[in-house]
Design a protein around this motif. Structure first.
Motif, PDB file in Angstrom:
ATOM      1  N   ILE A  24      12.028   8.899   0.688  1.00  0.00           N
ATOM      2  CA  ILE A  24      12.459   8.054   1.802  1.00  0.00           C
ATOM      3  C   ILE A  24      11.433   6.959   2.097  1.00  0.00           C
ATOM      4  N   THR A  25      10.154   7.275   1.986  1.00  0.00           N
ATOM      5  CA  THR A  25       9.136   6.244   2.228  1.00  0.00           C
ATOM      6  C   THR A  25       9.147   5.198   1.120  1.00  0.00           C
ATOM      7  N   SER A  26       9.391   5.617  -0.111  1.00  0.00           N
ATOM      8  CA  SER A  26       9.504   4.654  -1.215  1.00  0.00           C
ATOM      9  C   SER A  26      10.697   3.732  -1.009  1.00  0.00           C
ATOM     10  N   LEU A  27      11.795   4.287  -0.540  1.00  0.00           N
ATOM     11  CA  LEU A  27      12.983   3.480  -0.275  1.00  0.00           C
ATOM     12  C   LEU A  27      12.699   2.453   0.816  1.00  0.00           C
ATOM     13  N   LEU A  28      12.033   2.883   1.877  1.00  0.00           N
ATOM     14  CA  LEU A  28      11.701   1.961   2.965  1.00  0.00           C
ATOM     15  C   LEU A  28      10.763   0.856   2.472  1.00  0.00           C
ATOM     16  N   GLY A  29       9.784   1.233   1.663  1.00  0.00           N
ATOM     17  CA  GLY A  29       8.874   0.238   1.110  1.00  0.00           C
ATOM     18  C   GLY A  29       9.587  -0.749   0.205  1.00  0.00           C
ATOM     19  N   SER A  30      10.517  -0.260  -0.606  1.00  0.00           N
ATOM     20  CA  SER A  30      11.276  -1.130  -1.509  1.00  0.00           C
ATOM     21  C   SER A  30      12.179  -2.074  -0.730  1.00  0.00           C
ATOM     22  N   LEU A  31      12.811  -1.579   0.333  1.00  0.00           N
ATOM     23  CA  LEU A  31      13.657  -2.429   1.166  1.00  0.00           C
ATOM     24  C   LEU A  31      12.834  -3.523   1.847  1.00  0.00           C
ATOM     25  N   ALA A  32      11.618  -3.173   2.277  1.00  0.00           N
ATOM     26  CA  ALA A  32      10.739  -4.180   2.876  1.00  0.00           C
ATOM     27  C   ALA A  32      10.324  -5.217   1.841  1.00  0.00           C
ATOM     28  N   LEU A  33      10.042  -4.766   0.630  1.00  0.00           N
ATOM     29  CA  LEU A  33       9.592  -5.668  -0.435  1.00  0.00           C
ATOM     30  C   LEU A  33      10.653  -6.704  -0.797  1.00  0.00           C
ATOM     31  N   GLY A  60      12.925  -7.921   1.048  1.00  0.00           N
ATOM     32  CA  GLY A  60      13.291  -8.784   2.163  1.00  0.00           C
ATOM     33  C   GLY A  60      14.589  -8.408   2.844  1.00  0.00           C
ATOM     34  N   THR A  61      14.810  -7.123   3.039  1.00  0.00           N
ATOM     35  CA  THR A  61      16.007  -6.661   3.742  1.00  0.00           C
ATOM     36  C   THR A  61      15.915  -7.047   5.220  1.00  0.00           C
ATOM     37  N   PRO A  62      16.949  -7.667   5.791  1.00  0.00           N
ATOM     38  CA  PRO A  62      16.898  -8.072   7.207  1.00  0.00           C
ATOM     39  C   PRO A  62      16.477  -6.941   8.129  1.00  0.00           C
ATOM     40  N   LEU A  63      15.637  -7.301   9.090  1.00  0.00           N
ATOM     41  CA  LEU A  63      15.017  -6.442  10.101  1.00  0.00           C
ATOM     42  C   LEU A  63      13.773  -5.725   9.596  1.00  0.00           C
ATOM     43  N   PHE A  64      13.578  -5.624   8.270  1.00  0.00           N
ATOM     44  CA  PHE A  64      12.347  -5.038   7.739  1.00  0.00           C
ATOM     45  C   PHE A  64      11.230  -6.085   7.778  1.00  0.00           C
ATOM     46  N   SER A  65       9.982  -5.611   7.772  1.00  0.00           N
ATOM     47  CA  SER A  65       8.846  -6.516   7.919  1.00  0.00           C
ATOM     48  C   SER A  65       8.806  -7.598   6.840  1.00  0.00           C
ATOM     49  N   GLY A  66       9.041  -7.184   5.602  1.00  0.00           N
ATOM     50  CA  GLY A  66       8.972  -8.147   4.511  1.00  0.00           C
ATOM     51  C   GLY A  66       9.997  -9.257   4.624  1.00  0.00           C
ATOM     52  N   PHE A  67      11.120  -8.989   5.272  1.00  0.00           N
ATOM     53  CA  PHE A  67      12.165 -10.009   5.433  1.00  0.00           C
ATOM     54  C   PHE A  67      11.647 -11.192   6.229  1.00  0.00           C
ATOM     55  N   TYR A  68      11.002 -10.933   7.362  1.00  0.00           N
ATOM     56  CA  TYR A  68      10.580 -12.011   8.246  1.00  0.00           C
ATOM     57  C   TYR A  68       9.536 -12.916   7.584  1.00  0.00           C
ATOM     58  N   SER A  69       8.612 -12.326   6.877  1.00  0.00           N
ATOM     59  CA  SER A  69       7.573 -13.137   6.248  1.00  0.00           C
ATOM     60  C   SER A  69       8.090 -13.831   4.990  1.00  0.00           C
ATOM     61  N   LYS A  70       8.885 -13.130   4.194  1.00  0.00           N
ATOM     62  CA  LYS A  70       9.367 -13.694   2.933  1.00  0.00           C
ATOM     63  C   LYS A  70      10.367 -14.822   3.177  1.00  0.00           C
ATOM     64  N   ASP A  71      11.303 -14.619   4.088  1.00  0.00           N
ATOM     65  CA  ASP A  71      12.271 -15.672   4.392  1.00  0.00           C
ATOM     66  C   ASP A  71      11.591 -16.888   5.018  1.00  0.00           C
ATOM     67  N   SER A  72      10.560 -16.644   5.802  1.00  0.00           N
ATOM     68  CA  SER A  72       9.822 -17.764   6.404  1.00  0.00           C
ATOM     69  C   SER A  72       9.131 -18.595   5.330  1.00  0.00           C
ATOM     70  N   ILE A  73       8.630 -17.942   4.293  1.00  0.00           N
ATOM     71  CA  ILE A  73       8.011 -18.673   3.179  1.00  0.00           C
ATOM     72  C   ILE A  73       9.049 -19.552   2.493  1.00  0.00           C
ATOM     73  N   ALA A 104       0.846  -1.195   0.000  1.00  0.00           N
ATOM     74  CA  ALA A 104       0.000   0.000   0.000  1.00  0.00           C
ATOM     75  C   ALA A 104       0.880   1.244   0.000  1.00  0.00           C
ATOM     76  N   LEU A 105       1.976   1.206   0.756  1.00  0.00           N
ATOM     77  CA  LEU A 105       2.925   2.314   0.783  1.00  0.00           C
ATOM     78  C   LEU A 105       3.508   2.564  -0.607  1.00  0.00           C
ATOM     79  N   LEU A 106       3.913   1.517  -1.302  1.00  0.00           N
ATOM     80  CA  LEU A 106       4.519   1.680  -2.624  1.00  0.00           C
ATOM     81  C   LEU A 106       3.507   2.210  -3.638  1.00  0.00           C
ATOM     82  N   PHE A 107       2.277   1.740  -3.562  1.00  0.00           N
ATOM     83  CA  PHE A 107       1.255   2.244  -4.485  1.00  0.00           C
ATOM     84  C   PHE A 107       0.958   3.717  -4.214  1.00  0.00           C
ATOM     85  N   LEU A 108       0.808   4.079  -2.948  1.00  0.00           N
ATOM     86  CA  LEU A 108       0.513   5.474  -2.627  1.00  0.00           C
ATOM     87  C   LEU A 108       1.707   6.369  -2.939  1.00  0.00           C
TER      88      LEU A 108
END
Length: 675
Positions: free
Chosen positions: A392-401, A403-416, A358-362
Motif C-alpha cells: 500500500i505504501t508503494s502504491l501511494l508513492g507511485s501515485l504521488a510520483l 502526479g495523481t490529483p490531490l497527491f503531493s507530486g501532482f501539485y509540484s509536477k503540474d506546476s512545473i 525516499a518512500l519508493l526506495f525504502l
C-alpha cells in the motif's frame, strides 16, 4: 532580525548528528576498540538526528509564524586581502524547509537501517556514515557564504563515496564509488570556477554581499571575450549542479551508485545530496536572473534529462535502478523549473519528491528483504498478499510520483509543466514537450514496476539466480522460508511515516510556498523579464480547484494512458513487451547501452585522457624534462669538464705557455684594433 532564532540553537542542528557520527564511528568500530555495541551506536546516531529534526521543526515554525530570520557569521577563519573566509548561517524559508526535509528523511532512514542492515558486519560504521552525511548536508543548506557551501558540497560527495563503496570487497561497488567520485570532480571543477569568479569580481564570498553587487557584475565582460561575466559565472555554477544533481551528461554515476545499500539510495540519491544542485541554483537566483542565456542552458539540460532518462527506466529490471532512473527524470523536472525562473516550484517539487522518492526506495528495500534479496522484478509478482504494508505504501508513492490529483507530486509536477508553458525562453518549446511526454513515460515505468512486483502471477520461486541479488551481502535477515514475508516494524514504520506527507503535503503547502511569502527574501525573480510565476498565480484558485481542473488536463490524460498501457502490457497481454522488443531491437539496444555514454566515457574520454597523459609522460617528462633538461644539463657540464680537463695538466710550463699565447693573442688583437 528576530530574536527567536538563536545561534547556539542553530549550531546544535548540524552538531548533533556530527556528535552521533563521531561516537559511533570511533567508539563503535575497530578504530576505537569497539567500546560500544550495535544498540548504543544506532541509539546515539538516531538521537542526534532526532534532536536535529526537532530543532529544525522549531526553526521552521518560527520562520513561518513569526517571520524569523537569521544571517550571521559565527566564526571567521581567515581574512586574506579583504576576502573573508567565514562560517555562518543564513536561515530563511528556503533553509528552514531544507533543514526539515533533510533531518526527517534522515531520521526515517536511520530507523529503517536497524532492520535492513541487521546482519551486516559494518553496522556501526554504516550508522556513522549516514549520520556524518546528515551533518554535511545541513552545513551545506544552512551556510551563508560560498566557502561553507563548498565545504558541505565536497563533504557530502566524500561521504557518498564512502557509502556507495560501503561493501568495499565487491569490485562493482568500488567501480561505482570511483565513478561517482570522478564524475563529480568534473562538475566540481566548474563549480569552484564559478565561486572563484564571484570572489574575484565581487570581492566577497558572502551571499548577501555578493548579491548586493549583482548590478555591477551584470555590466562586466569576461576579460578577453565578449561574454557576459554573470553568464559565465552562472553556467560554471550550474556545471557543478549538473554533477551533484546528475544532469545529462554528468548523470552516469547515479544509476551505478545503486551498488550501495538501499538506505543510502533513499537518503543520498532521492532526498538530499542529489538535490543540492537544485537548492544551490535557487539560492543563487539573484545571479541567474541576470542571464537568460544561462537560464535557457539550464532549461534545455533539464528537459533532456527529464525525458531521456525516463526512457531508460522503461527497460530496467533491477527494482532499485527503475527508481534510480525515476530520480534522474524528476531531477530533470526540477531543473526545467529553475530554467523557467520558477525557482519556488523547483524547490517545492524538491520537497514533495524527497518524501515519495525516499518512500519508493525504502519500499524497494523492503521488497528486496521480503523476497530474500532478489532485485529482479521479473522474478517477483503477487507480493500484495504477502507484504500488505509495503504494497500500500508503494502504491501511494507511485501515485504521488506520476502526479495523481490531490497527491503531493501532482501539485509540484503540474506546476512545473504550467511554468514551462508560460516561459518565453527559446528552449521552452522543447522543454514543454519533454515534460509532457515525460508524464506518460513516468506513469508507464512506475506502474510497470508496481504491477510486476505486487500483482500478476507469482514468479519468485522461478528465479534462476535466487539468493544472489545485488544487496545479498549481509545474509538473509534470519529468514529461511521460501515464501515472501513482510518486513519488521523498524522497516515498515518509516514507510508509513513517509507515505503520509507523500499524500497530503502538497495540498496544504502549495499556496504558501508558491503564491505566499514563504520564500520571500530567499528567492528573487525579475517578474518583468520572467513572468511565469505571475501567470501561475493568476490561474491558481486553490488546491482543491487545481486538482478538479486537472481531471480534464493533458498531464492527467497522459498519466492515465501510461498506467493503462502498463496494465495491458504486463498483466493482460504479457507477451506484448517481448514482441515490441523484437520489433524495436535497435532502439532497445540503444537504451540497454544507456545511449552508449558509458562506452564513450570509457573508450573515448578515459582512453583519450590516458593517451594524453602517456604522451605527456613519454615526450614531456621522459624526453624533454628528464632527457633534455635534467640529463642534458649534466651531459653538457660533463662534456665541458672533459674538455677543460685536457687543459688542466698540473705542469707550470704548460700554464706559462698558455699565458704567453694569451698575451700574444691580446697584443695581436689590440694592434689590429688600432690600425
Amino acid at each position: 532580525m528576530s530574536q527567536t532564532l538563536v545561534a547556539s540553537t542553530l549550531l546544535a542542528v548540524p552538531l548533533a548528528p556530527l556528535a552521533g557520527a563521531l561516537l559511533a564511528g570511533v567508539l563503535g568500530t575497530a578504530f576505537g576498540g569497539n567500546v560500544i555495541g550495535r544498540r548504543a551506536s544506532h541509539t546515539l546516531t538516531i538521537l542526534g538526528v532526532f534532536i536535529a529534526f526537532v530543532l529544525s521543526a522549531m526553526t521552521l515554525n518560527s520562520v513561518v509564524n513569526d517571520g524569523a530570520r537569521f544571517n550571521e557569521t559565527l566564526y571567521t577563519w581567515m581574512d586574506v586581502g579583504g576576502l573573508r573566509m567565514e562560517i555562518g548561517f543564513m536561515v530563511d524559508g528556503l533553509t528552514a524547509m531544507m533543514m526539515c526535509v533533510v533531518t526527517f528523511v534522515s531520521l526515517m532512514v536511520h530507523i529503517y537501517t536497524i532492520g535492513y542492515m541487521e546482519e551486516d558486519a559494518g553496522y556501526n560504521r554504516f550508522f556513522a556514515y549516514i549520520s556524518l552525511f546528515t551533518f554535511s548536508m545541513l552545513m551545506l543548506v544552512m551556510s551563508n557564504n560560498m566557502l561553507q557551501l563548498f565545504f558541505g558540497w565536497e563533504a557530502v560527495g566524500l561521504v557518498s563515496y564512502l557509502l556507495i563503496g560501503f561493501w568495499f570487497n565487491r569490485p562493482t561497488a568500488i567501480f561505482a564509488n570511483m565513478k561517482a567520485f570522478l564524475v563529480n570532480r568534473v562538475g566540481d571543477f566548474g563549480f569552484i570556477l564559478g565561486i572563484g569568479l564571484i570572489a574575484a569580481y565581487a570581492g566577497t564570498l558572502n551571499y548577501t554581499e555578493a548579491f548586493a553587487k549583482k548590478e555591477e557584475l551584470a555590466q562586466l565582460l569576461l576579460p578577453g571575450t565578449n561574454w557576459m561575466l554573470v553568464t559565465v559565472i552562472c553556467i560554471c555554477l550550474f556545471i557543478g549542479a549538473m554533477g551533484k544533481s546528475a544532469q545529462f551528461p554528468l548523470h552516469v554515476w547515479l544509476p551505478d551508485s545503486m551498488e550501495g545499500p538501499t538506505p543510502i539510495s533513499a537518503l543520498i540519491h532521492a532526498a538530499t545530496m542529489v538535490t543540492a544542485g537544485i537548492f544551490m541554483v535557487a539560492r543563487m537566483s539573484p545571479l541567474f536572473e541576470l542571464s537568460e542565456t544561462a537560464l535557457n542552458f539550464v532549461m534545455v539540460i533539464g528537459a533532456i534529462t527529464a525525458l531521456f532518462m525516463g526512457f531508460l527506466g522503461i527497460i530496467q529490471n533491477d527494482i532499485k535502478r527503475v527508481v534510480a532512473y525515476s530520480t534522474l527524470s524528476q531531477l530533470g523536472y526540477m531543473t526545467v523549473a529553475l530554467g523557467a525562473s520558477a525557482y519556488s516550484v523547483a524547490v517545492f517539487h524538491l520537497m514533495t519528491h524527497a518524501f515519495f522518492k525516499a518512500l519508493l526506495f525504502l519500499a524497494a528495500g523492503s521488497v528486496i528483504m521480503g523476497v530474500h534479496h532478489n532485485q529482479d522484478i521479473r522474478w517477483m509478482g503477487g507480493l500484495r498478499k504477502y507484504m500488505p504494508i509495503t504494497w500500500i505504501t508503494s502504491l501511494l508513492g507511485s501515485l504521488a510520483l506520476i502526479g495523481t490529483p490531490l497527491f503531493s507530486g501532482f501539485y509540484s509536477k503540474d506546476s512545473i509543466i504550467e511554468a514551462v508553458q508560460a516561459s518565453h525562453l527559446p528552449g521552452a518549446g522543447f522543454a514543454s514537450f519533454a515534460v509532457l511526454a515525460g508524464v506518460f513515460v513516468t506513469a508507464f515505468y512506475s506502474f510497470r514496476m508496481y504491477f510486476l512486483v505486487f500483482h500478476g502471477k507469482e514468479r519468485f520461486d522461478q528465479n534462476p539466480d535466487a539468493h544472489h541479488g545485488h544487496d545479498d551481502h549481509h545474509g538473509d535477515h534470519g529468514h529461511g522460508e521460501s515464501k515472501p514475508h513482510e518486513s519488521p516494524w523498524v522497516v515498515t514504520l518509516p514507510l508509513i511515516l513517509l507515505a503520509i506527507p507523500s499524500v497530503v503535503l502538497g495540498y496544504f503547502t502549495i499556496d504558501p510556498m508558491l503564491y505566499g511569502d514563504f520564500f520571500k527574501g530567499a528567492i528573487f525573480i525579475d517578474l518583468e523579464k520572467h513572468a511565469a510565476m505571475e501567470e501561475l498565480a493568476h490561474e491558481f484558485h486553490g488546491a482543491w480547484a487545481m486538482a478538479v481542473h486537472a481531471l480534464t488536463s493533458m498531464p492527467f490524460i497522459l498519466a492515465v494512458a501510461g498506467v493503462a498501457t502498463s496494465y495491458y502490457m504486463y498483466l493482460v497481454n504479457p507477451a506484448l513487451p517481448a514482441a515490441i522488443k523484437r520489433a524495436c531491437q535497435p532502439i532497445y539496444t540503444l537504451l540497454e547501452n544507456k545511449y552508449y555514454l558509458d562506452w564513450f566515457n570509457e573508450n573515448v574520454l578515459a582512453r583519450g585522457a590516458r593517451g594524453l597523459g602517456t604522451g605527456l609522460w613519454q615526450v614531456g617528462d621522459r624526453t624533454i624534462i628528464d632527457g633534455g633538461v635534467v640529463n642534458g644539463s649534466w651531459k653538457i657540464v660533463g662534456w665541458i669538464s672533459g674538455m677543460v680537463r685536457w687543459v688542466q695538466t698540473g705542469f707550470i710550463y704548460d700554464y706559462a705557455f698558455a699565458m704567453i699565447v694569451g698575451v700574444f693573442a691580446l697584443m695581436t688583437y689590440f694592434v689590429w684594433l688600432n690600425q
